[in-house]
Design a protein around this motif. Structure first.
Motif, PDB file in Angstrom:
ATOM      1  N   SER A 136       0.646  -1.116   0.075  1.00  0.00           N
ATOM      2  CA  SER A 136      -0.062   0.062  -0.052  1.00  0.00           C
ATOM      3  C   SER A 136       0.836   1.113  -0.136  1.00  0.00           C
ATOM      4  N   LEU A 137       2.112   1.253   0.757  1.00  0.00           N
ATOM      5  CA  LEU A 137       2.876   2.487   0.829  1.00  0.00           C
ATOM      6  C   LEU A 137       3.592   2.429  -0.575  1.00  0.00           C
ATOM      7  N   ALA A 138       4.004   1.523  -1.250  1.00  0.00           N
ATOM      8  CA  ALA A 138       4.591   1.551  -2.565  1.00  0.00           C
ATOM      9  C   ALA A 138       3.504   2.085  -3.502  1.00  0.00           C
ATOM     10  N   MET A 139       2.137   1.858  -3.256  1.00  0.00           N
ATOM     11  CA  MET A 139       1.254   2.572  -4.147  1.00  0.00           C
ATOM     12  C   MET A 139       1.103   4.051  -4.068  1.00  0.00           C
ATOM     13  N   VAL A 140       1.005   4.219  -2.814  1.00  0.00           N
ATOM     14  CA  VAL A 140       0.878   5.923  -2.698  1.00  0.00           C
ATOM     15  C   VAL A 140       2.120   6.722  -2.928  1.00  0.00           C
ATOM     16  N   CYS A 198       3.923  12.817   5.320  1.00  0.00           N
ATOM     17  CA  CYS A 198       2.499  12.726   5.121  1.00  0.00           C
ATOM     18  C   CYS A 198       1.707  13.201   6.317  1.00  0.00           C
ATOM     19  N   GLU A 199       0.353  13.288   5.995  1.00  0.00           N
ATOM     20  CA  GLU A 199      -0.473  13.612   6.867  1.00  0.00           C
ATOM     21  C   GLU A 199      -1.100  12.580   7.453  1.00  0.00           C
ATOM     22  N   ARG A 200      -1.104  12.117   8.765  1.00  0.00           N
ATOM     23  CA  ARG A 200      -1.541  10.872   9.419  1.00  0.00           C
ATOM     24  C   ARG A 200      -2.518  11.414  10.395  1.00  0.00           C
ATOM     25  N   ALA A 239      -5.238  10.818  -7.900  1.00  0.00           N
ATOM     26  CA  ALA A 239      -4.321  11.705  -7.629  1.00  0.00           C
ATOM     27  C   ALA A 239      -4.415  12.110  -6.206  1.00  0.00           C
ATOM     28  N   ARG A 240      -5.300  11.588  -5.295  1.00  0.00           N
ATOM     29  CA  ARG A 240      -5.270  11.923  -4.062  1.00  0.00           C
ATOM     30  C   ARG A 240      -5.739  10.688  -3.299  1.00  0.00           C
ATOM     31  N   PRO A 241      -4.797   9.622  -3.286  1.00  0.00           N
ATOM     32  CA  PRO A 241      -5.078   8.458  -2.521  1.00  0.00           C
ATOM     33  C   PRO A 241      -5.072   8.453  -1.163  1.00  0.00           C
ATOM     34  N   LEU A 242      -5.767   7.578  -0.610  1.00  0.00           N
ATOM     35  CA  LEU A 242      -5.631   7.561   0.995  1.00  0.00           C
ATOM     36  C   LEU A 242      -5.602   6.071   1.418  1.00  0.00           C
ATOM     37  N   LEU A 243      -4.449   6.092   2.135  1.00  0.00           N
ATOM     38  CA  LEU A 243      -3.767   4.911   2.544  1.00  0.00           C
ATOM     39  C   LEU A 243      -4.544   4.679   3.896  1.00  0.00           C
ATOM     40  N   ALA A 244      -5.622   3.628   3.888  1.00  0.00           N
ATOM     41  CA  ALA A 244      -6.390   3.347   5.133  1.00  0.00           C
ATOM     42  C   ALA A 244      -5.909   2.216   5.842  1.00  0.00           C
ATOM     43  N   ASP A 262     -12.327  -1.886  15.405  1.00  0.00           N
ATOM     44  CA  ASP A 262     -12.997  -2.331  16.753  1.00  0.00           C
ATOM     45  C   ASP A 262     -11.978  -3.573  17.098  1.00  0.00           C
ATOM     46  N   SER A 263     -11.964  -4.655  16.336  1.00  0.00           N
ATOM     47  CA  SER A 263     -11.149  -5.872  16.602  1.00  0.00           C
ATOM     48  C   SER A 263      -9.853  -5.943  16.735  1.00  0.00           C
ATOM     49  N   ILE A 264      -9.110  -4.943  16.070  1.00  0.00           N
ATOM     50  CA  ILE A 264      -7.564  -4.952  16.116  1.00  0.00           C
ATOM     51  C   ILE A 264      -6.978  -4.914  17.569  1.00  0.00           C
ATOM     52  N   ASP A 265      -6.035  -5.967  17.922  1.00  0.00           N
ATOM     53  CA  ASP A 265      -5.301  -6.007  19.028  1.00  0.00           C
ATOM     54  C   ASP A 265      -4.368  -5.327  19.411  1.00  0.00           C
ATOM     55  N   TYR A 266      -3.903  -4.183  18.742  1.00  0.00           N
ATOM     56  CA  TYR A 266      -2.612  -3.387  19.211  1.00  0.00           C
ATOM     57  C   TYR A 266      -3.432  -2.067  19.008  1.00  0.00           C
ATOM     58  N   PRO A 267      -2.681  -1.129  19.767  1.00  0.00           N
ATOM     59  CA  PRO A 267      -3.078   0.263  19.791  1.00  0.00           C
ATOM     60  C   PRO A 267      -3.607   1.013  18.490  1.00  0.00           C
ATOM     61  N   CYS A 268      -4.679   1.324  18.118  1.00  0.00           N
ATOM     62  CA  CYS A 268      -4.886   2.141  17.134  1.00  0.00           C
ATOM     63  C   CYS A 268      -6.146   2.796  17.228  1.00  0.00           C
ATOM     64  N   GLU A 269      -6.643   3.936  16.543  1.00  0.00           N
ATOM     65  CA  GLU A 269      -7.880   4.561  16.330  1.00  0.00           C
ATOM     66  C   GLU A 269      -8.844   4.340  15.141  1.00  0.00           C
ATOM     67  N   PRO A 270      -9.994   4.302  15.406  1.00  0.00           N
ATOM     68  CA  PRO A 270     -10.895   4.317  14.035  1.00  0.00           C
ATOM     69  C   PRO A 270     -10.667   5.148  13.131  1.00  0.00           C
ATOM     70  N   PHE A 271     -10.688   4.407  11.851  1.00  0.00           N
ATOM     71  CA  PHE A 271     -10.699   5.392  10.648  1.00  0.00           C
ATOM     72  C   PHE A 271      -9.229   6.138  10.558  1.00  0.00           C
ATOM     73  N   THR A 272      -8.221   5.170  10.892  1.00  0.00           N
ATOM     74  CA  THR A 272      -6.908   5.872  10.702  1.00  0.00           C
ATOM     75  C   THR A 272      -6.485   5.858   9.389  1.00  0.00           C
ATOM     76  N   MET A 273      -5.826   6.996   8.984  1.00  0.00           N
ATOM     77  CA  MET A 273      -5.596   7.082   7.446  1.00  0.00           C
ATOM     78  C   MET A 273      -3.931   7.874   7.407  1.00  0.00           C
ATOM     79  N   ARG A 274      -3.523   7.873   6.223  1.00  0.00           N
ATOM     80  CA  ARG A 274      -2.335   8.435   5.897  1.00  0.00           C
ATOM     81  C   ARG A 274      -2.434   9.253   4.279  1.00  0.00           C
ATOM     82  N   THR A 275      -2.394  10.443   4.268  1.00  0.00           N
ATOM     83  CA  THR A 275      -2.707  11.122   2.869  1.00  0.00           C
ATOM     84  C   THR A 275      -1.783  12.124   2.521  1.00  0.00           C
ATOM     85  N   ASP A 276      -1.592  12.857   1.587  1.00  0.00           N
ATOM     86  CA  ASP A 276      -0.697  13.840   1.105  1.00  0.00           C
ATOM     87  C   ASP A 276       0.557  13.663   1.297  1.00  0.00           C
TER      88      ASP A 276
END
Length: 305
Positions: free
Chosen positions: A16-20, A73-75, A94-99, A158-172
């Motif tokens: 995914s990172l290679a794509m963006v 990037c904007e995270r 031209a404005r992909p979002l790594l979700a 919700d089911s991911i067992d390491y620390p993360c927030e809902p709707f995490t994204m990396r853009t720009d």
């Protein structure tokens, strides 16, 4: 020089990172090593085996790889489902979002989906309207589409067992400095050494103790079916791939001793697949006990110029 592996493998966040990053991206193998993932083993929460360092997770790895390559990037997170919808509608080629992470089991374009299984995944969104999300799923599904509500349910994570927030994204994503691949790889070695020495609550004895603990579960018949499934469907595959790629890349930057150890680790992790599938737990345990001391050997080799 080790023979390079080329083929399929669960490299979702590196792909995914290679794509963006687009045309300027190094190959996913390079990105994977820059994340730090090959350098350790852990028993997350004391029960789930991963061939990556204690305390490491893909979010940490992605941020490290982006920085090492001289990018930024904007995270952030969308916060609410309504804002997440708006962010999806603002995407395009031209404005992909790594979700990610997203819950793999809830991505409804995949067969047998519909149940959260606690498996994290990363995808690249390239378009959305009020009804449908268009995205590249690096696990074999270019231009995948699913209903927006289904995507949001997976992206909530919700089911991911390491620390993360809902709707995490990396853009720009944008380059701030030109860093060639060899320089980035060399600069990543300090972090690799730190990861090899890492400890956390789930793996307080570090990578070697995690390998010994998994061997003990196999020898005493206490490996649970879900743990075996996790190993044979995911953890062994990605663990061997990471180490095989790291071996080639280490050799390419002149770290021959470290490359030889990483290749031995790749062989040992890869050799777990058949005995785990066939039920030869004694053989798998023996392989893990042979693997355990190699983490200290690799740390020593990376310390020595």
């Amino acid at each position: 020089m080790p023979l390079r592996y080329i083929g399929s493998g669960p490299y979702c966040y590196a792909n995914s990172l290679a794509m963006v990053l687009g045309a300027e991206a190094p190959e996913p193998a390079v990105l994977e090593m820059l994340t730090g993932s090959p350098f350790g083993m852990q028993m997350a929460d004391g029960r789930t085996p991963f061939f990556d360092p204690p305390g490491w997770n893909p979010g940490i790895g992605l941020d490290a790889a982006v920085e090492l390559l001289g990018w930024t990037c904007e995270r952030g997170t969308a916060g609410t489902a309504a804002r997440a919808r708006d962010r999806l509608r603002d995407t395009g080629p031209a404005r992909p979002l790594l979700a990610g992470p997203v819950e793999l089991g809830l991505l409804s374009h995949r067969p047998a989906s519909g149940t959260a299984i606690g498996a994290d995944h990363f995808v690249v969104v390239i378009g959305a309207d009020d009804e449908t999300v268009l995205f590249h799923d690096p696990q074999g599904h270019p231009y995948a589409t699913i209903p927006v509500d289904d995507f949001l349910a997976a992206w909530r994570a919700d089911s991911i067992d390491y620390p993360c927030e809902p709707f995490t994204m990396r853009t720009d994503f944008r380059r701030t400095a030109h860093v060639d691949t060899e320089t980035a790889l060399r600069r990543s070695l300090d972090a690799a050494r730190r990861w090899l020495a890492a400890r956390d609550a789930g793996s307080p004895g570090g990578a070697a103790a995690a390998a010994e603990r998994l061997a003990e579960l196999l020898e005493t018949g206490r490996l649970e079916p879900w743990q075996r499934d996790h190993l044979v469907h995911f953890a062994v595959r990605v663990g061997a791939r990471r180490l095989a790629d790291a071996a080639v890349l280490l050799a390419g930057i002149g770290r021959g001793a470290a490359a030889r150890i990483a290749e031995r680790q790749a062989r040992l992790v890869g050799a777990l697949q058949y005995p785990l599938v066939s039920g030869d737990d004694a053989a798998a345990a023996g392989t893990l006990r042979a693997l355990a001391p190699t983490y200290a050997h690799l740390a020593d080799a990376l310390t020595t110029a």
